[in-house]
Design a protein around this motif. Structure first.
Motif, mmCIF file in Angstrom:
data_model
loop_
_atom_site.group_PDB
_atom_site.id
_atom_site.type_symbol
_atom_site.label_atom_id
_atom_site.label_comp_id
_atom_site.label_asym_id
_atom_site.label_seq_id
_atom_site.Cartn_x
_atom_site.Cartn_y
_atom_site.Cartn_z
ATOM 1 N N LEU A 61 -9.492 -21.364 -11.790
ATOM 2 C CA LEU A 61 -10.114 -20.549 -12.367
ATOM 3 C C LEU A 61 -9.400 -19.383 -13.289
ATOM 4 N N THR A 62 -9.589 -19.193 -14.313
ATOM 5 C CA THR A 62 -8.877 -17.928 -15.093
ATOM 6 C C THR A 62 -9.874 -16.657 -15.143
ATOM 7 N N LEU A 63 -9.331 -15.653 -14.712
ATOM 8 C CA LEU A 63 -10.217 -14.566 -14.556
ATOM 9 C C LEU A 63 -9.111 -13.493 -15.622
ATOM 10 N N ARG A 64 -9.959 -12.602 -16.440
ATOM 11 C CA ARG A 64 -9.139 -11.789 -17.438
ATOM 12 C C ARG A 64 -9.468 -10.511 -16.826
ATOM 13 N N TYR A 65 -8.290 -10.066 -16.209
ATOM 14 C CA TYR A 65 -8.329 -8.500 -15.762
ATOM 15 C C TYR A 65 -8.005 -7.520 -16.707
ATOM 16 N N GLN A 66 -8.786 -6.654 -16.854
ATOM 17 C CA GLN A 66 -8.581 -5.393 -17.931
ATOM 18 C C GLN A 66 -8.550 -3.977 -16.894
ATOM 19 N N THR A 67 -7.236 -3.439 -17.241
ATOM 20 C CA THR A 67 -7.172 -2.381 -16.674
ATOM 21 C C THR A 67 -8.096 -1.292 -17.231
ATOM 22 N N THR A 68 -8.864 -0.649 -16.277
ATOM 23 C CA THR A 68 -9.791 0.218 -16.376
ATOM 24 C C THR A 68 -9.540 1.716 -16.042
ATOM 25 N N HIS A 69 -8.308 1.799 -15.122
ATOM 26 C CA HIS A 69 -7.878 3.234 -14.760
ATOM 27 C C HIS A 69 -6.551 3.073 -14.487
ATOM 28 N N TYR A 70 -5.712 4.009 -15.105
ATOM 29 C CA TYR A 70 -4.204 4.065 -15.065
ATOM 30 C C TYR A 70 -3.610 5.434 -15.150
ATOM 31 N N ASP A 71 -3.181 5.688 -13.927
ATOM 32 C CA ASP A 71 -2.631 7.222 -13.616
ATOM 33 C C ASP A 71 -1.245 6.769 -12.856
ATOM 34 N N PRO A 72 -0.115 6.722 -13.831
ATOM 35 C CA PRO A 72 0.924 6.555 -13.197
ATOM 36 C C PRO A 72 1.501 7.882 -12.392
ATOM 37 N N PRO A 73 2.436 7.836 -11.513
ATOM 38 C CA PRO A 73 2.856 6.625 -10.609
ATOM 39 C C PRO A 73 1.941 6.508 -9.382
#
Length: 150
Positions: A61-73
């Motif tokens: 099964l292929t799932l498309r993961y979209q980044t919804t929150h990105y706060d490095p590091p």
């Protein structure tokens, strides 16, 4: 169904975050992942999307993961939704003085009427999570910790 693991690693938190935020690395540590392909963006970030192919019952099964929150590091949240299920993965990384503690929190929900089977999903998801956690511990050269507090 939810699975949470905390891994203490000798990696400094910025390095641990960079490794975890690049979802292409899923295939290195999660034995349930067959392949990962970045389909949007260039590396991690809010514009990033990854097609993650996971082993399924009878077929992949292929799932498309979209980044919804990105706060490095410190934090990345990625979400995938298909007709059958929704996956929400939250990764946090913090400095613990001698390295870092990575927390991987995965939540899997069946969509629509299938949601009635969520309690059963949790049983299988724990086994899948345990295998992924072992791979993550090896990849981070770390150890599982029960409490991420310093």
């Amino acid at each position: 169904a939810r699975y949470v693991v905390h891994v203490r690693s000798p990696r400094v938190h910025s390095d641990a975050f960079a490794y975890m935020a690049n979802l292409a690395n899923f295939a290195e540590w999660d034995p349930g992942v067959e392949n990962v392909e970045q389909v949007q963006g260039d590396g991690p970030g809010l514009d990033a999307a990854f097609d993650v192919t996971v082993k399924g019952i009878g077929r992949a099964l292929t799932l498309r993961y979209q980044t919804t929150h990105y706060d490095p590091p410190t934090t990345i949240v990625a979400r995938a939704q298909s007709r059958l299920l929704t996956s929400l993965d939250t990764i946090t990384v913090r400095d613990d003085g001698a390295g870092s503690v990575v927390t991987y929190d995965a939540e899997l929900t069946l969509n629509g009427p299938l949601g009635l089977a969520d309690p059963l999903l949790g049983i299988g998801f724990k086994r899948i999570g345990d295998r992924a956690a072992e791979g993550l511990i090896i990849a981070l050269d770390g150890e599982r910790v029960a409490d991420p507090a310093p």
